[in-house]
Design a protein around this motif. Structure first.
Motif, mmCIF file in Angstrom:
data_model
loop_
_atom_site.group_PDB
_atom_site.id
_atom_site.type_symbol
_atom_site.label_atom_id
_atom_site.label_comp_id
_atom_site.label_asym_id
_atom_site.label_seq_id
_atom_site.Cartn_x
_atom_site.Cartn_y
_atom_site.Cartn_z
ATOM 1 N N TRP A 1 -22.039 47.032 -18.170
ATOM 2 C CA TRP A 1 -23.063 47.337 -17.177
ATOM 3 C C TRP A 1 -22.432 47.617 -15.807
ATOM 4 O O TRP A 1 -22.797 48.563 -15.123
ATOM 5 C CB TRP A 1 -24.056 46.182 -17.069
ATOM 6 C CG TRP A 1 -25.188 46.458 -16.141
ATOM 7 C CD1 TRP A 1 -25.310 46.040 -14.848
ATOM 8 C CD2 TRP A 1 -26.363 47.213 -16.434
ATOM 9 N NE1 TRP A 1 -26.495 46.490 -14.317
ATOM 10 C CE2 TRP A 1 -27.148 47.211 -15.271
ATOM 11 C CE3 TRP A 1 -26.820 47.883 -17.573
ATOM 12 C CZ2 TRP A 1 -28.375 47.853 -15.206
ATOM 13 C CZ3 TRP A 1 -28.045 48.524 -17.507
ATOM 14 C CH2 TRP A 1 -28.813 48.507 -16.341
ATOM 15 N N ALA B 1 -27.287 53.414 -15.061
ATOM 16 C CA ALA B 1 -27.842 52.050 -15.098
ATOM 17 C C ALA B 1 -29.354 52.093 -14.931
ATOM 18 O O ALA B 1 -30.092 51.418 -15.666
ATOM 19 C CB ALA B 1 -27.201 51.186 -14.017
ATOM 20 N N VAL C 1 -33.124 47.114 -21.064
ATOM 21 C CA VAL C 1 -32.585 45.796 -20.713
ATOM 22 C C VAL C 1 -33.713 44.870 -20.292
ATOM 23 O O VAL C 1 -33.768 43.705 -20.697
ATOM 24 C CB VAL C 1 -31.510 45.910 -19.612
ATOM 25 C CG1 VAL C 1 -31.025 44.527 -19.180
ATOM 26 C CG2 VAL C 1 -30.336 46.766 -20.079
ATOM 27 N N MET D 1 -28.444 41.865 -14.872
ATOM 28 C CA MET D 1 -27.483 41.157 -15.730
ATOM 29 C C MET D 1 -27.501 39.663 -15.465
ATOM 30 O O MET D 1 -27.322 38.860 -16.388
ATOM 31 C CB MET D 1 -26.064 41.715 -15.558
ATOM 32 C CG MET D 1 -25.879 43.076 -16.190
ATOM 33 S SD MET D 1 -26.083 43.069 -17.993
ATOM 34 C CE MET D 1 -27.522 44.126 -18.190
ATOM 35 N N ARG E 1 -25.552 46.874 -25.548
ATOM 36 C CA ARG E 1 -24.221 47.339 -25.152
ATOM 37 C C ARG E 1 -23.932 48.739 -25.709
ATOM 38 O O ARG E 1 -23.457 49.614 -24.993
ATOM 39 C CB ARG E 1 -23.140 46.366 -25.632
ATOM 40 C CG ARG E 1 -21.724 46.796 -25.258
ATOM 41 C CD ARG E 1 -20.682 45.801 -25.700
ATOM 42 N NE ARG E 1 -20.837 45.318 -27.049
ATOM 43 C CZ ARG E 1 -20.440 45.965 -28.156
ATOM 44 N NH1 ARG E 1 -19.876 47.161 -28.067
ATOM 45 N NH2 ARG E 1 -20.607 45.431 -29.343
ATOM 46 N N LEU F 1 -25.535 51.536 -23.838
ATOM 47 C CA LEU F 1 -25.044 51.802 -22.488
ATOM 48 C C LEU F 1 -23.964 52.850 -22.516
ATOM 49 O O LEU F 1 -23.609 53.473 -21.594
ATOM 50 C CB LEU F 1 -24.490 50.518 -21.842
ATOM 51 C CG LEU F 1 -25.494 49.375 -21.683
ATOM 52 C CD1 LEU F 1 -24.805 48.153 -21.097
ATOM 53 C CD2 LEU F 1 -26.672 49.787 -20.816
#
Length: 99
Positions: free
Chosen positions: A20, A28, A35, A66, A96, A99
């Protein structure tokens, strides 16, 4: 007292957080919805385990998400001792990979 979070989950969470922090802001921002869904899902599990009403997790943006994820993962294993870590680790791995 150590963390209630199993090692396989902690390891995957660390990978997600590291990845991240490498993302450009626009990427992001585009991944925030997925997320946040996971963060809210974990928060809902914690609320249910504690016998309280679920509440929305505030959107504090990409700089804080996060930290929110880390807290929710910790809280799930604290609120539900003995929880099977495999599904949580798999959800984190899925994030993950996205991303």
């Amino acid at each position: 007292m150590g963390s209630p979070t199993p090692h396989e989950v902690s390891d995957e969470l660390r990978r997600v957080v590291e990845r991240w922090h490498q993302l450009p802001l626009d990427h992001a921002l585009s991944r925030m919805p997925s997320v946040r869904v996971l963060v809210q899902s974990l928060a809902d599990r914690v609320a249910e385990a504690r016998g309280v009403a679920a509440r929305p997790v505030p959107d504090l943006g990409p700089a804080a998400v996060m930290d929110q994820l880390t807290v929710m993962v910790f809280d799930v294993f604290r609120a539900e001792p003995g929880t099977d870590p495999t599904p949580v680790a798999a959800e984190l791995a899925g994030i993950r990979r996205s991303l």
